[in-house]
Scaffold this motif. Structure first.
Motif, short mmCIF file in Angstrom:
data_model
loop_
_atom_site.label_atom_id
_atom_site.label_comp_id
_atom_site.label_asym_id
_atom_site.label_seq_id
_atom_site.Cartn_x
_atom_site.Cartn_y
_atom_site.Cartn_z
N ARG A 101 45.98 38.34 36.65
CA ARG A 101 45.03 39.25 37.27
C ARG A 101 43.81 38.46 37.74
NH1 ARG A 101 44.16 43.97 33.55
NH2 ARG A 101 45.79 44.89 34.84
N ILE A 102 43.25 38.92 38.86
CA ILE A 102 42.04 38.28 39.37
C ILE A 102 41.06 39.35 39.80
CG2 ILE A 102 43.02 38.03 41.71
CD1 ILE A 102 41.50 35.31 41.83
N ALA A 103 39.81 39.16 39.43
CA ALA A 103 38.78 40.12 39.79
C ALA A 103 38.48 40.06 41.29
CB ALA A 103 37.51 39.83 39.00
N GLU A 153 40.51 44.70 42.46
CA GLU A 153 41.12 43.79 41.50
C GLU A 153 42.59 43.67 41.88
OE1 GLU A 153 40.58 44.06 36.92
OE2 GLU A 153 42.33 45.27 37.42
N THR A 164 46.46 42.15 40.88
CA THR A 164 47.30 41.77 39.74
C THR A 164 48.73 41.53 40.19
OG1 THR A 164 45.93 43.18 38.31
CG2 THR A 164 48.04 42.47 37.42
N SER A 203 36.79 36.93 42.34
CA SER A 203 37.46 35.73 41.82
C SER A 203 36.76 35.11 40.63
CB SER A 203 37.62 34.66 42.92
OG SER A 203 38.35 35.15 44.00
N TYR A 204 35.79 35.82 40.05
CA TYR A 204 35.03 35.24 38.94
C TYR A 204 35.76 35.36 37.62
CZ TYR A 204 33.82 40.16 38.38
OH TYR A 204 33.88 41.52 38.24
N PHE A 205 36.83 36.14 37.59
CA PHE A 205 37.54 36.36 36.34
C PHE A 205 39.03 36.39 36.62
CE2 PHE A 205 38.38 37.79 32.15
CZ PHE A 205 39.40 38.73 32.24
N THR A 206 39.78 35.66 35.80
CA THR A 206 41.24 35.72 35.85
C THR A 206 41.76 35.81 34.43
OG1 THR A 206 41.43 33.30 35.79
CG2 THR A 206 41.39 34.33 37.96
N ASN A 207 42.91 36.41 34.30
CA ASN A 207 43.60 36.35 33.02
C ASN A 207 45.10 36.32 33.24
OD1 ASN A 207 43.37 39.34 33.50
ND2 ASN A 207 44.58 39.36 31.62
N LYS A 212 50.61 31.02 30.93
CA LYS A 212 49.38 30.22 30.91
C LYS A 212 49.70 28.74 31.04
CE LYS A 212 46.31 33.24 28.29
NZ LYS A 212 45.63 33.48 26.98
#
Length: 115
Positions: free
Chosen positions: A49-51, A32, A34, A54-58, A64
């Motif tokens: 942050r990116i998993a 992961e 960040t 790449s399936y998850f970001t926050n 934002k």
């Protein structure tokens, strides 16, 4: 193990920058990634942050819609595209890699937003 950030600099309010963080000596694709930042006199804060896949970001609420994180596992690089920059985005930006108990940090790159 190395994380090397680049792309920082001085930019005017409303401008854009793209930060890069190049990784070496570990299996980048399984980590992961960040971006954090730390402004003078303030605590370090998470920016984006990116998993690993790449399936998850926050994102921090403050960025934002203005910042976008992405990664290229083949190049072992994570990016932070920053737009509509504000003076309050001024900070040292750090790259972080984490997988379980393993965690690595880059040395940071300075971003200054000023006219």
């Amino acid at each position: 193990v190395q994380l090397v950030e680049s792309g920082g600099g001085l930019v005017q309010p409303g401008g854009s920058l793209r930060l890069s963080c190049a990784a070496s000596a570990f299996t980048f694709s399984s980590y992961e990634m960040t971006w954090y930042r730390q402004a003078p006199g303030k605590e370090r804060e998470l920016v984006a942050r990116i998993a690993s896949g790449s399936y998850f970001t926050n994102y921090a609420d403050s960025v934002k819609g203005r910042f976008a994180i992405s990664r290229d596992n083949a190049k072992k690089t994570v990016y932070l595209q920053m737009g509509s920059l504000k003076p309050e985005d001024t900070a040292v930006y750090y790259c972080n890699a984490r997988r379980g108990l393993y965690e690595y940090w880059g040395q940071g790159t300075q971003v200054t937003v000023s006219s």
